[in-house]
Design an enzyme around this catalytic site. Sequence first.
Site, mmCIF file in Angstrom:
data_model
loop_
_atom_site.group_PDB
_atom_site.id
_atom_site.type_symbol
_atom_site.label_atom_id
_atom_site.label_comp_id
_atom_site.label_asym_id
_atom_site.label_seq_id
_atom_site.Cartn_x
_atom_site.Cartn_y
_atom_site.Cartn_z
ATOM 1 N N HIS A 10 -13.785 6.707 10.048
ATOM 2 C CA HIS A 10 -13.609 5.259 10.382
ATOM 3 C C HIS A 10 -11.962 5.232 10.346
ATOM 4 C CE1 HIS A 10 -17.421 3.998 10.776
ATOM 5 N NE2 HIS A 10 -17.675 3.957 9.478
ATOM 6 N N HIS A 59 -23.075 5.144 11.280
ATOM 7 C CA HIS A 59 -22.020 4.294 11.899
ATOM 8 C C HIS A 59 -21.176 5.073 12.854
ATOM 9 C CE1 HIS A 59 -22.780 2.882 7.825
ATOM 10 N NE2 HIS A 59 -22.925 1.785 8.183
HETATM 11 ZN ZN LIG Z 1 -21.558 5.589 7.645
#
Ligand SMILES: [Zn+2]
Length: 354
Positions: free
Chosen positions: A161, A199
Amino acid sequence: MRVFLPPGHARHDPDRIVGSGMAARPYFERPGRVEALLRALRAKGLAAEAPRDHGTAPIAAVHDAGYLAFLERAYEEWRAQPGREYDLAVRPNAFAVRPLHRRPTNIAGLAGWYLSGHGAPVLEHSWSAALSSAHAAIDAADAVLGGDPQAYALTRPPGHHAHADLAGGFCFLNNAAIAAERLRQGGVARVGILDIDVHHGNGTQAIFYEREDVHFVSVHSDPAGLYPFYAGYADEVGAGHGTALNLNIPLPAGATDSLWLDAVERGLDAYVGIDTLVVSLGFDAQRGDPTANLAVTADGFRGAGQRIAALGLPTVLIQEGGYLIETLEANLAAFLDGFFGARATQTQPLEATP
Ligand SMILES: [Zn+2]
């Protein structure tokens, strides 16, 4: 298979400071995750090595210099502010969201500029842990550049991320991107990154979005309903030289092994002419993971290992998420069973490295 583990990772432990008002719920990205993964490795006779110190140059090949300077100095500067002597984490109260776009100099303002959410507080040892984690990723890339068919960086904190100049999720430095860039600079013409963390790997996508030499594929839960919310949609296909080289495969909440594996297969099929694969290996697609909403099991991770190995490419494994700690050992074991089971059928020799 050589395994690289950042030795100081456990000193980055935001859960221990929850009492200072950070959040009512526990911080899921905890040192115990690594212990669980290590148990799976030990059972297979695999030992972890500490990474070498590569300095910051290979990290600055991916990340913004101002961002790296911020991460390195934020904690000390924060604590030096009047009234913050006892504040054990850098946590912004204000964020540089749309349409705020001027970079300030004040440390509290910089915190909201470089940290995109409360999941990435900077503690006393966060920078050293993130740096060491990135070095583990570089060592894994170097092992593959040196001829190893595969290597694994047990990175913590995770990385996918993190943008070039922005922390996000539980991530500060983008280990997978740093490994991919290392491979490129080591002579690999085209790198594929497969991100199977539940994610979307928004940071990795952003870093390579306009590049033709690194193809990014992500299989994840639909971001309309799950972090990172603001990226990861199917119509994000790359831009400029990278047009058509970014593939997002969002899945509906509740997706089980078969749907997930079909998506992994579709993702792998999409690569064109890549020479080496980097896998952002998250186990949070696991049913019951406290941060997510899919329903993958150990069988699914075994299947992913098989399919990835079947590409027959040199492969760098980079650990990302996975927060249902009691399932991590079995899931890594299953992934490696699938991965090495499929590897053994190939002509490329397998090293039984302890
Ligand atoms: Zn994750």
